[in-house]
Design a protein around this motif. Structure first.
Motif, short mmCIF file in Angstrom:
data_model
loop_
_atom_site.label_atom_id
_atom_site.label_comp_id
_atom_site.label_asym_id
_atom_site.label_seq_id
_atom_site.Cartn_x
_atom_site.Cartn_y
_atom_site.Cartn_z
N TYR A 155 0.83 -1.21 0.00
CA TYR A 155 0.00 0.00 0.00
C TYR A 155 0.87 1.26 0.00
O TYR A 155 0.51 2.27 -0.59
CB TYR A 155 -0.92 0.04 1.22
CG TYR A 155 -2.04 -0.95 1.17
CD1 TYR A 155 -3.01 -0.90 0.17
CD2 TYR A 155 -2.16 -1.94 2.15
CE1 TYR A 155 -4.04 -1.81 0.13
CE2 TYR A 155 -3.20 -2.85 2.12
CZ TYR A 155 -4.13 -2.77 1.11
OH TYR A 155 -5.16 -3.67 1.07
N VAL A 171 -2.93 1.17 -8.51
CA VAL A 171 -3.96 0.12 -8.45
C VAL A 171 -3.30 -1.25 -8.31
O VAL A 171 -3.73 -2.09 -7.52
CB VAL A 171 -4.87 0.18 -9.69
CG1 VAL A 171 -5.75 -1.05 -9.80
CG2 VAL A 171 -5.73 1.44 -9.65
N ARG A 172 -2.21 -1.47 -9.06
CA ARG A 172 -1.51 -2.75 -9.01
C ARG A 172 -1.02 -3.04 -7.59
O ARG A 172 -1.21 -4.13 -7.06
CB ARG A 172 -0.33 -2.72 -9.99
CG ARG A 172 0.40 -4.04 -10.12
CD ARG A 172 1.33 -4.05 -11.34
NE ARG A 172 2.36 -3.03 -11.29
CZ ARG A 172 3.57 -3.22 -10.77
NH1 ARG A 172 3.88 -4.37 -10.23
NH2 ARG A 172 4.46 -2.24 -10.78
N LYS A 175 -3.92 -3.74 -5.25
CA LYS A 175 -4.38 -5.14 -5.40
C LYS A 175 -3.45 -6.10 -4.68
O LYS A 175 -3.91 -7.05 -4.04
CB LYS A 175 -4.48 -5.51 -6.88
CG LYS A 175 -5.66 -4.89 -7.59
CD LYS A 175 -5.69 -5.32 -9.04
CE LYS A 175 -6.86 -4.75 -9.79
NZ LYS A 175 -6.86 -5.14 -11.21
N LYS A 176 -2.14 -5.83 -4.76
CA LYS A 176 -1.19 -6.68 -4.03
C LYS A 176 -1.45 -6.61 -2.53
O LYS A 176 -1.39 -7.62 -1.83
CB LYS A 176 0.25 -6.24 -4.31
CG LYS A 176 0.79 -6.71 -5.62
CD LYS A 176 2.26 -6.31 -5.76
CE LYS A 176 2.80 -6.76 -7.11
NZ LYS A 176 4.24 -6.48 -7.23
N MET A 178 -4.34 -5.91 -1.07
CA MET A 178 -5.59 -6.63 -0.80
C MET A 178 -5.36 -8.14 -0.80
O MET A 178 -5.87 -8.85 0.05
CB MET A 178 -6.67 -6.26 -1.82
CG MET A 178 -7.20 -4.84 -1.65
SD MET A 178 -7.98 -4.58 -0.05
CE MET A 178 -9.35 -5.68 -0.14
N HIS A 179 -4.57 -8.59 -1.77
CA HIS A 179 -4.27 -10.02 -1.85
C HIS A 179 -3.53 -10.48 -0.59
O HIS A 179 -3.82 -11.54 -0.05
CB HIS A 179 -3.44 -10.30 -3.12
CG HIS A 179 -3.10 -11.76 -3.29
ND1 HIS A 179 -4.06 -12.72 -3.52
CD2 HIS A 179 -1.91 -12.40 -3.24
CE1 HIS A 179 -3.46 -13.90 -3.61
NE2 HIS A 179 -2.16 -13.73 -3.45
#
Length: 185
Positions: A155, A171-172, A175-176, A178-179
């Protein structure tokens, strides 16, 4: 807390400029009247103080872009200045009591003495300087030297990419992050 910071900063500025004098532990107004207007808001006081630091102000602004607390190594690597110049700037910031050093096992960290000092340094930049600082920090964090930060807190890398207006990478990394959260939950 804000009133105390304002009082400290105003007193410090008035002392530095010779408008008040400390005699026998009591402040006295000097005979010399201010030649220019005294800042009346905390933001103006802090920005005037940063302006008096000369080129060290740019290091303070880069540090503020990193956050209230910042790693020495990240600041040096993201800076356009050499390490010796960054060290000199940090010494000025320490002597001005704008930042404080924190010893960590993994290296040196610094912290702005107050969040409002950090905010004044950050908000005092033009938008293109903010964008450039975020870009340099994001590039530095994406390097192999800071892979641990990328792994532990994607983040943070995404935040700096967003500040650099590189929204695809923001965004990439989001997403990492969140994953990673869903993996540990």
């Amino acid at each position: 807390d804000v009133i105390q910071l304002f009082t400290e900063e105003l007193t410090s500025m008035l002392l530095e400029q010779g408008y008040i004098e400390l005699k026998e532990e009591v402040y006295h107004l000097s005979e010399q009247l201010p030649k220019k207007q005294v800042p009346v808001t905390l933001k103006d006081l802090l920005n005037a103080r940063l302006d008096r630091l000369g080129l060290a102000k740019n290091t303070a602004r880069l540090a503020a872009t990193i956050g209230r607390e910042f790693q020495y190594e990240l600041l040096v690597e993201a800076s356009a200045k050499g390490e010796a110049d960054v060290q000199n700037d940090l010494e000025l910031l320490l002597n001005a009591d704008l930042v404080r050093k924190q010893r960590r096992v993994a290296g040196e960290n610094y912290i702005f003495r107050h969040a409002l000092i950090r905010d004044a340094a950050y908000e005092g930049m033009l938008s293109n300087q903010k964008k450039d600082n975020h870009s340099r920090i994001a590039e530095t964090l994406e390097s192999a030297d800071f892979s641990k930060v990328m792994e532990e807190n994607p983040y943070e890398v995404g935040r700096h990419n967003a500040g650099a207006e590189d929204f695809a990478n923001a965004v990439r990394y989001g997403k990492k992050g969140m994953h990673k959260l869903t993996k540990t939950a």
